[in-house]
Write a protein that holds these residues in place. Sequence first.
Motif, PDB file in Angstrom:
ATOM      1  N   VAL A  24       2.845  -0.804  12.655  1.00  0.00           N
ATOM      2  CA  VAL A  24       3.068  -1.341  11.308  1.00  0.00           C
ATOM      3  C   VAL A  24       3.121  -2.861  11.368  1.00  0.00           C
ATOM      4  O   VAL A  24       2.451  -3.559  10.588  1.00  0.00           O
ATOM      5  CB  VAL A  24       4.386  -0.788  10.721  1.00  0.00           C
ATOM      6  CG1 VAL A  24       4.700  -1.451   9.386  1.00  0.00           C
ATOM      7  CG2 VAL A  24       4.301   0.719  10.565  1.00  0.00           C
ATOM      8  N   VAL A  35       8.026  -0.769   0.052  1.00  0.00           N
ATOM      9  CA  VAL A  35       7.704  -1.683   1.142  1.00  0.00           C
ATOM     10  C   VAL A  35       8.479  -2.987   0.996  1.00  0.00           C
ATOM     11  O   VAL A  35       9.016  -3.518   1.978  1.00  0.00           O
ATOM     12  CB  VAL A  35       6.188  -1.946   1.205  1.00  0.00           C
ATOM     13  CG1 VAL A  35       5.868  -3.069   2.185  1.00  0.00           C
ATOM     14  CG2 VAL A  35       5.445  -0.680   1.609  1.00  0.00           C
ATOM     15  N   ASP A  53       9.082   1.157   6.425  1.00  0.00           N
ATOM     16  CA  ASP A  53       8.027   1.190   7.437  1.00  0.00           C
ATOM     17  C   ASP A  53       7.287   2.523   7.407  1.00  0.00           C
ATOM     18  O   ASP A  53       6.141   2.622   7.843  1.00  0.00           O
ATOM     19  CB  ASP A  53       8.623   1.029   8.842  1.00  0.00           C
ATOM     20  CG  ASP A  53       9.467  -0.215   8.976  1.00  0.00           C
ATOM     21  OD1 ASP A  53       8.961  -1.307   8.681  1.00  0.00           O
ATOM     22  OD2 ASP A  53      10.645  -0.089   9.377  1.00  0.00           O
ATOM     23  N   PRO A  70      -0.725   3.551   9.477  1.00  0.00           N
ATOM     24  CA  PRO A  70      -0.827   2.449   8.511  1.00  0.00           C
ATOM     25  C   PRO A  70      -2.228   1.858   8.374  1.00  0.00           C
ATOM     26  O   PRO A  70      -2.441   1.000   7.512  1.00  0.00           O
ATOM     27  CB  PRO A  70       0.172   1.409   9.051  1.00  0.00           C
ATOM     28  CG  PRO A  70       0.400   1.761  10.466  1.00  0.00           C
ATOM     29  CD  PRO A  70       0.215   3.231  10.571  1.00  0.00           C
ATOM     30  N   SER A 126       1.834   1.296   6.051  1.00  0.00           N
ATOM     31  CA  SER A 126       2.966   2.090   6.511  1.00  0.00           C
ATOM     32  C   SER A 126       2.476   3.448   6.990  1.00  0.00           C
ATOM     33  O   SER A 126       1.420   3.930   6.565  1.00  0.00           O
ATOM     34  CB  SER A 126       3.973   2.319   5.370  1.00  0.00           C
ATOM     35  OG  SER A 126       4.434   1.108   4.824  1.00  0.00           O
TER      36      SER A 126
END
Length: 269
Positions: free
Chosen positions: A254, A166, A171, A229, A201
Motif C-alpha cells: 500500500v 482512506v 489501508d 491495491p 488499498s
Amino acid sequence: MFLAAAIQISSTTDVGRNLATIEALVDRAAGYGAKFVATPENSNFLGQADEKVRLAESFDGPTCRRFADLAKRHGIHLLLGSFNERGTSPERCRNTSVLFGPDGSRLAVYRKIHLFDVDHSEAVRAMESRTIESGDEHVVAETALGNFGLSVCYDLRFGDQYRRLVRMGADVICVPAAFTARTGRDHWSELLRARAIECQSFVIAPAQYGRHGEAELRESYGRAMIVDPWGVVLATAPDVAEGLALAEIDLSRVAEIRRAIPVGKYAST
C-alpha cells in the motif's frame, strides 16, 4: 504481513446451521494461519425482511457472543460481515458489521449507510429501507494488523465513501456482501477492483452465494475475493460452493503504490 481469509457461504433462515457452517470455515481459515477472517453480509440469517426484523439481536445476543468466542479461541481478528442488530423501533433493524479482536473484544461497529432500494427487474427488486435503519457513521478500525475501513455490500457503488475511509487512514477495505446474481455478473469484480485501484488499498470481500433455500428469495452471486491495491485479484472463492479466498496482506505494498502514484494529494478533506 498477515494471511487474510474471506469466507463464502449460502446463509438461510436456519440460524443454527448458518453459524455452524461459519464456525467450521473460521476453524479452517485459522488452521491455515489466517490472522484476519471476514464473513459475508447477513451471516447469521438470510430470509424474509420482516422475519429478519423479528429475530434481530443486541450485541449481547447469541450471534455476537459466538463470534467473540471464535475470535478469542483462535486469537484472530474476526469480522462479522453483518447481522440483524435490533433497531430503535420494533419495525426495523440495522444491518451491522462488527469487528472482534483476538481477545474477543468488540473493536469496531459499522452500520450500513447505503440501503439497497432498487427496482431493476423482477429478479433485482428490493426496498431495504422499509425494514432497515440506515447508519450515518464512517468507520475505520485501528488494529495491530493495520487500519480496516468498514462497509457493507451496496456501499460498494459509492466511491466517495471509500475515499473518505482512506482519508481516515484505511489501508484495507472490507466489503462483506450478498450481491445479487444479476448485478454481480457484470459489476461485482469490476467495482471491487475499482475501489482497490482508486483507494490504493487491499480489498477483502466475503460473499453470499446461491438461492438461500427459498425460491422467492433473490439469488446471490458469490465469488468472495481479495484484491491488492494495484487492482490484482489475489484470490477468489469457487462460484457455487462454500469456501475461502485466502491471500497474504503486505501493507508495505500500500505504501509503495501510494508513494509511486500519489493520487491522495488531490483528495479533498
